[in-house]
Design a protein around this motif. Sequence first.
Motif, short mmCIF file in Angstrom:
data_model
loop_
_atom_site.label_atom_id
_atom_site.label_comp_id
_atom_site.label_asym_id
_atom_site.label_seq_id
_atom_site.Cartn_x
_atom_site.Cartn_y
_atom_site.Cartn_z
N ALA A 105 -5.94 -4.46 7.70
CA ALA A 105 -5.21 -3.88 6.58
C ALA A 105 -6.19 -3.42 5.50
CB ALA A 105 -4.22 -4.89 6.00
N ARG A 106 -5.92 -2.29 4.89
CA ARG A 106 -6.76 -1.75 3.83
C ARG A 106 -6.30 -2.23 2.46
NH1 ARG A 106 -8.51 3.57 4.97
NH2 ARG A 106 -9.50 3.64 7.03
N GLY A 107 -5.07 -2.73 2.39
CA GLY A 107 -4.55 -3.16 1.10
C GLY A 107 -3.53 -4.26 1.26
N TYR A 108 -3.29 -5.00 0.18
CA TYR A 108 -2.35 -6.12 0.22
C TYR A 108 -1.70 -6.23 -1.15
CZ TYR A 108 -0.60 -10.72 1.79
OH TYR A 108 0.19 -11.78 2.18
N VAL A 109 -0.41 -5.96 -1.22
CA VAL A 109 0.33 -6.00 -2.47
C VAL A 109 1.58 -6.85 -2.25
CG1 VAL A 109 1.55 -4.65 -4.22
CG2 VAL A 109 -0.53 -3.73 -3.17
N VAL A 110 1.90 -7.70 -3.22
CA VAL A 110 3.06 -8.57 -3.11
C VAL A 110 4.30 -7.84 -3.61
CG1 VAL A 110 4.10 -10.75 -3.88
CG2 VAL A 110 1.65 -10.64 -3.36
N LYS A 111 5.41 -8.00 -2.86
CA LYS A 111 6.67 -7.39 -3.28
C LYS A 111 7.03 -7.86 -4.68
CE LYS A 111 8.76 -6.72 1.28
NZ LYS A 111 9.82 -7.14 2.23
N GLY A 112 7.54 -6.97 -5.46
CA GLY A 112 7.81 -7.27 -6.86
C GLY A 112 6.85 -6.51 -7.75
N ALA A 113 5.78 -5.98 -7.16
CA ALA A 113 4.87 -5.13 -7.92
C ALA A 113 5.62 -3.87 -8.35
CB ALA A 113 3.66 -4.76 -7.07
N GLY A 114 5.24 -3.31 -9.45
CA GLY A 114 5.89 -2.10 -9.94
C GLY A 114 5.62 -0.91 -9.04
N SER A 115 6.50 0.09 -9.13
CA SER A 115 6.35 1.26 -8.28
C SER A 115 5.04 1.98 -8.53
CB SER A 115 7.53 2.22 -8.49
OG SER A 115 7.63 2.62 -9.84
N GLU A 116 4.56 1.96 -9.77
CA GLU A 116 3.28 2.61 -10.08
C GLU A 116 2.13 1.92 -9.36
OE1 GLU A 116 2.55 3.06 -14.22
OE2 GLU A 116 4.31 4.31 -14.58
N GLU A 117 2.17 0.58 -9.31
CA GLU A 117 1.11 -0.16 -8.62
C GLU A 117 1.14 0.12 -7.12
OE1 GLU A 117 -0.59 -4.72 -7.91
OE2 GLU A 117 1.08 -4.39 -9.30
N VAL A 118 2.35 0.16 -6.55
CA VAL A 118 2.47 0.44 -5.12
C VAL A 118 2.00 1.86 -4.81
CG1 VAL A 118 4.06 0.64 -3.17
CG2 VAL A 118 4.36 -1.20 -4.83
N LEU A 119 2.39 2.82 -5.64
CA LEU A 119 1.97 4.20 -5.43
C LEU A 119 0.46 4.34 -5.55
CD1 LEU A 119 2.81 7.07 -4.84
CD2 LEU A 119 3.18 7.41 -7.29
N HIS A 120 -0.13 3.66 -6.54
CA HIS A 120 -1.58 3.68 -6.68
C HIS A 120 -2.25 3.10 -5.43
CE1 HIS A 120 -5.61 3.13 -8.28
NE2 HIS A 120 -5.54 1.85 -7.96
N ALA A 121 -1.69 2.00 -4.91
CA ALA A 121 -2.24 1.38 -3.70
C ALA A 121 -2.15 2.34 -2.52
CB ALA A 121 -1.51 0.08 -3.41
N LEU A 122 -1.01 3.01 -2.38
CA LEU A 122 -0.83 3.97 -1.29
C LEU A 122 -1.89 5.08 -1.35
CD1 LEU A 122 3.04 4.51 -1.14
CD2 LEU A 122 1.58 3.67 0.71
N ARG A 123 -2.05 5.62 -2.52
CA ARG A 123 -3.01 6.72 -2.67
C ARG A 123 -4.44 6.24 -2.43
NH1 ARG A 123 -0.54 9.82 -8.03
NH2 ARG A 123 0.88 11.18 -6.89
N THR A 124 -4.72 5.03 -2.86
CA THR A 124 -6.07 4.50 -2.68
C THR A 124 -6.42 4.34 -1.21
OG1 THR A 124 -5.99 3.34 -4.81
CG2 THR A 124 -7.61 2.58 -3.21
N VAL A 125 -5.51 3.70 -0.45
CA VAL A 125 -5.81 3.47 0.97
C VAL A 125 -5.75 4.78 1.75
CG1 VAL A 125 -5.04 1.07 0.89
CG2 VAL A 125 -3.43 2.84 1.57
N ALA A 126 -4.88 5.71 1.34
CA ALA A 126 -4.82 7.01 2.02
C ALA A 126 -6.12 7.78 1.85
CB ALA A 126 -3.65 7.82 1.49
N ALA A 127 -6.79 7.55 0.72
CA ALA A 127 -8.05 8.23 0.43
C ALA A 127 -9.25 7.51 1.03
CB ALA A 127 -8.23 8.37 -1.07
N GLY A 128 -8.99 6.40 1.75
CA GLY A 128 -10.08 5.68 2.40
C GLY A 128 -10.57 4.47 1.66
#
Length: 222
Positions: A105-128
């Motif tokens: 896994a490239r990232g690990y976020v706990v449910k309950g995190a805000g949508s902005e944090e999840v979106l930032h995580a998505l973009r980060t792992v998508a960018a490598g």
Amino acid sequence: MREEDRTVPRVLIVDDHPLFREGLKAALESTEGAVVVAEAETGGEVPDAVDRHSPDVVVMDLSLPDVSGIEATRRLAASHPGLPVLMLTMSDDDGSLLAALQAGARGYVVKGAGSEEVLHALRTVAAGGAVIGSDIAARLSALLSGGHRRDAEQLFPSLTSREVEVLELIARGHDNRRIARELVLSEKTVRNHITHVFEKLQVTSRAEAVARARDVGLGDED
């Protein structure tokens, strides 16, 4: 097509709760920061969904009906090594965190995190890149150092010391009879310990238990 879409990550959501998938999809797409191209309820559905929809990121829950999200991530890393996985789960225990990262896994976020944090995580792992949720990042360095038996008890806090011993012997390939002999227990007691280990680690097979154990260094002969 993949090159053109990278500014907006194409997402596969893997989670067995339809309402959660629906809510996550709405949250991600409301800002037009990501597009959900497919959903899956089980780990077994993931390979076909990936082949059909070519996502840029897989958002994976830890608890799935057929295999653990960790095992599904490990299989995906083997079959599609360039595809990043972001774990989004209720589990914030150290063992799950380390096992997920070691599975690929490239990232690990706990449910309950805000949508902005999840979106930032998505973009980060998508960018490598790699990303760990802010609430658990401080523990990571401590998880990556130290001796294995003591660490295993810390990483699997739900297991008793005896259950860790049983798990280590399982990881070494010992059958129940040999485990019973080495620990001076009856085979029935060993079976009971193994049942408890499976329940606590949320695994359904000996192979999954071995994989989880080896993720944290158990089973290696000294």
